[in-house]
Write a protein that holds these residues in place. Structure first.
Motif: not given
Length: 94
Positions: A8-23
């Motif tokens: 969802l978002e990636l910079t040099d010091d930050r990441a946001r990742i969605l885990f689709e279908g996971e708990g």
């Protein structure tokens, strides 16, 4: 079954990742393991609604890029799980 991830978002010091279908169980374990990395500042899961896909948010410090930090944490979790399986199999064989 392979996990489906969405960056969802990636910079040099930050990441946001969605885990689709996971708990949230795996994402919580991954966030906790990430906090063992001195280059990780924040690691937390977010879930907007109870039945929504969980999101992992990671911020790093000291020049550590978030994606290698996440990869390293996942490898450590995998090693821990492998060791647990080995010990459980030894208990069953006894």
């Amino acid at each position: 079954m392979a996990m489906k991830l969405k960056l969802l978002e990636l910079t040099d010091d930050r990441a946001r990742i969605l885990f689709e279908g996971e708990g949230i169980t795996y994402v919580n374990a991954l966030a906790a393991e990430l906090l063992n990395d001195p280059g990780v500042d924040v690691a937390q899961h977010r879930q907007v609604f109870r039945f929504a896909d969980p999101e992992l948010v990671v911020t790093t410090i000291g020049g550590r890029h978030p994606l290698p930090a996440i990869t390293d944490a996942a490898k450590r979790l995998s090693g821990t799980a492998s060791e647990l399986l080995r010990q459980m199999e030894a208990l069953e064989a006894a």
